[in-house]
Write a protein that holds these residues in place. Sequence first.
Motif, PDB file in Angstrom:
ATOM      1  N   LEU A   1      -3.608   5.541   3.101  1.00 61.43           N
ATOM      2  CA  LEU A   1      -3.665   5.055   4.478  1.00 61.43           C
ATOM      3  C   LEU A   1      -3.954   6.186   5.460  1.00 61.43           C
ATOM      4  O   LEU A   1      -3.668   7.342   5.183  1.00 61.43           O
ATOM      5  CB  LEU A   1      -2.335   4.374   4.828  1.00 61.43           C
ATOM      6  CG  LEU A   1      -1.918   3.239   3.886  1.00 61.43           C
ATOM      7  CD1 LEU A   1      -0.563   2.686   4.289  1.00 61.43           C
ATOM      8  CD2 LEU A   1      -2.967   2.138   3.865  1.00 61.43           C
TER       9      LEU A   1
ATOM     10  N   GLU B   1      -2.443   0.621   8.742  1.00 66.90           N
ATOM     11  CA  GLU B   1      -2.120   1.954   9.249  1.00 66.90           C
ATOM     12  C   GLU B   1      -0.965   2.588   8.487  1.00 66.90           C
ATOM     13  O   GLU B   1      -0.958   3.782   8.200  1.00 66.90           O
ATOM     14  CB  GLU B   1      -1.790   1.879  10.732  1.00 66.90           C
ATOM     15  CG  GLU B   1      -2.972   1.397  11.586  1.00 66.90           C
ATOM     16  CD  GLU B   1      -2.600   1.297  13.043  1.00 66.90           C
ATOM     17  OE1 GLU B   1      -2.530   2.347  13.708  1.00 66.90           O
ATOM     18  OE2 GLU B   1      -2.365   0.164  13.515  1.00 66.90           O
ATOM     19  N   THR B   2       0.058   1.789   8.195  1.00 65.14           N
ATOM     20  CA  THR B   2       1.210   2.238   7.420  1.00 65.14           C
ATOM     21  C   THR B   2       1.581   1.103   6.477  1.00 65.14           C
ATOM     22  O   THR B   2       1.111  -0.032   6.657  1.00 65.14           O
ATOM     23  CB  THR B   2       2.419   2.560   8.325  1.00 65.14           C
ATOM     24  OG1 THR B   2       2.944   1.331   8.868  1.00 65.14           O
ATOM     25  CG2 THR B   2       2.027   3.494   9.460  1.00 65.14           C
ATOM     26  N   PRO B   3       2.420   1.354   5.462  1.00 63.00           N
ATOM     27  CA  PRO B   3       2.828   0.245   4.584  1.00 63.00           C
ATOM     28  C   PRO B   3       3.475  -0.910   5.335  1.00 63.00           C
ATOM     29  O   PRO B   3       3.476  -2.037   4.851  1.00 63.00           O
ATOM     30  CB  PRO B   3       3.826   0.923   3.633  1.00 63.00           C
ATOM     31  CG  PRO B   3       3.381   2.351   3.572  1.00 63.00           C
ATOM     32  CD  PRO B   3       2.915   2.659   4.967  1.00 63.00           C
TER      33      PRO B   3
ATOM     34  N   ALA C   1       1.388   5.317   1.005  1.00 65.27           N
ATOM     35  CA  ALA C   1       1.021   6.130   2.167  1.00 65.27           C
ATOM     36  C   ALA C   1      -0.216   6.988   1.886  1.00 65.27           C
ATOM     37  O   ALA C   1      -0.991   7.275   2.795  1.00 65.27           O
ATOM     38  CB  ALA C   1       2.200   7.007   2.571  1.00 65.27           C
ATOM     39  N   GLU C   2      -0.436   7.380   0.622  1.00 66.73           N
ATOM     40  CA  GLU C   2      -1.566   8.246   0.290  1.00 66.73           C
ATOM     41  C   GLU C   2      -2.916   7.562   0.471  1.00 66.73           C
ATOM     42  O   GLU C   2      -3.950   8.226   0.535  1.00 66.73           O
ATOM     43  CB  GLU C   2      -1.428   8.739  -1.154  1.00 66.73           C
ATOM     44  CG  GLU C   2      -1.511   7.638  -2.197  1.00 66.73           C
ATOM     45  CD  GLU C   2      -1.167   8.110  -3.595  1.00 66.73           C
ATOM     46  OE1 GLU C   2      -1.489   7.389  -4.550  1.00 66.73           O
ATOM     47  OE2 GLU C   2      -0.568   9.194  -3.722  1.00 66.73           O
TER      48      GLU C   2
ATOM     49  N   TRP D   1       0.820  -1.199   0.000  1.00 65.80           N
ATOM     50  CA  TRP D   1       0.000   0.000   0.000  1.00 65.80           C
ATOM     51  C   TRP D   1       0.858   1.255   0.000  1.00 65.80           C
ATOM     52  O   TRP D   1       1.922   1.304   0.611  1.00 65.80           O
ATOM     53  CB  TRP D   1      -0.928  -0.009   1.218  1.00 65.80           C
ATOM     54  CG  TRP D   1      -1.998  -1.044   1.124  1.00 65.80           C
ATOM     55  CD1 TRP D   1      -1.858  -2.387   1.296  1.00 65.80           C
ATOM     56  CD2 TRP D   1      -3.369  -0.819   0.808  1.00 65.80           C
ATOM     57  NE1 TRP D   1      -3.061  -3.018   1.107  1.00 65.80           N
ATOM     58  CE2 TRP D   1      -4.003  -2.083   0.813  1.00 65.80           C
ATOM     59  CE3 TRP D   1      -4.125   0.315   0.531  1.00 65.80           C
ATOM     60  CZ2 TRP D   1      -5.359  -2.232   0.550  1.00 65.80           C
ATOM     61  CZ3 TRP D   1      -5.475   0.168   0.277  1.00 65.80           C
ATOM     62  CH2 TRP D   1      -6.077  -1.089   0.284  1.00 65.80           C
TER      63      TRP D   1
END
Length: 404
Positions: free
Chosen positions: A181, A199-201, A178-179, A176
């Motif tokens: 999430l 929540e984060t990659p 960051a944009e 994923w």
Amino acid sequence: MTSTPTWRRRSGIVSARTPHAARAGGFLDGAQVVALIESDPEAPYAVAVTIATDADDRVAVVDEDGQRVVPGPAVAELTEALARECQAYVAFDEIGFDATPEPGEGQEEPDDDPFDPEIDVVSARVPDRAVVLTPASLPQLESLATAAGVRLHAAPHGDDRLVLIESGAVLTELTWAAEHLPAVLLERGAVFPSVALIETPERAQLFTWDAALAAVPTEDRVADLVATFIDAELGAGALVRDLAAVRPDADPAALRTALERSSDGGPAALVAALGLPDAITGFLAHEVDANSLDDVVTIDPVTVTEAMRRAAHVAADEARAGAYALYESAEEVGRSWVPAAAAGVELGIGLVLLRRAGRSRRAGGRATAGERALGIIGIVLLSGALLNGAVATLPRVRQYLKSR
């Protein structure tokens, strides 16, 4: 006084050619590793393992007295030891180790019968509908559609977007951006619906309804310690806490109740606890399609040809900007050879690309996507050559006009 470590949840997989993957539970139990093990009797060649690690990548274990959870071996050491014990491939995020024996080394191979019912069992577990709650804007969702390789249907939900996918990708396996999430992801197939919080990659939590879960260590003397730690760091308690943090309007008690229900009512209860439209439950259950939501917009993946076309436009913009800068400084440059040389190089390369782009048409066929892209780039280069040529001759033209 020793401070309490900050634990990070780590998800892993044990994948073997034989049912030896089931050895993972006994090995982790004996090593006093605090872990949550997810297995399926109908798919015995793999188990999922969730552990906790500290800031130094050391694995959470129960101490010798059975009173505390403390950092133990490095996750890389555990990965290798577990792989060797299970004769399997083991991976925790980016750390992996393969101890799978080669065929013919005395290990029983699984049945390769193409009519084995396990094939249907496995395919039934692949989600065929998904919903993502994400803060990404509509332009940013184009990159998600491209990464997943599927068409998306996006609808507004407050300041966020609800993204509906009718078939295709297993989104929990994507890397994923960051944009997109933090994202809440609901997936559903024939069995085992799931919810994930990304929540984060690097940080994701996954909960699957009706999965067989086992917690280790299993000794009675550490049962309360293990249950409390797992709930707070690895299990439902951790997911509820983090869901409530990224979705402040959600009711933590309702979230917990939804996770504790079976798959018959759990996903619908979670949709309600998150404050999502009722149509989301119907969509996941194949009762309605994506167009049942208001203001739905369809987003398709970006093809290779389109990506190259956009790259060509960017190159054209950069060429125009460079030519304008040269134009502004033309009088200072005077008789500089740079613009003329640039024009010559661009002219030569542009003509070569255009010739290659027309190869199929000269042979009586249709241009391929790659040839069309080459043609676009060739035209951009020829345009740059014209601009650079104009900049190179401009000082001479002005000098000639002044002398008359």
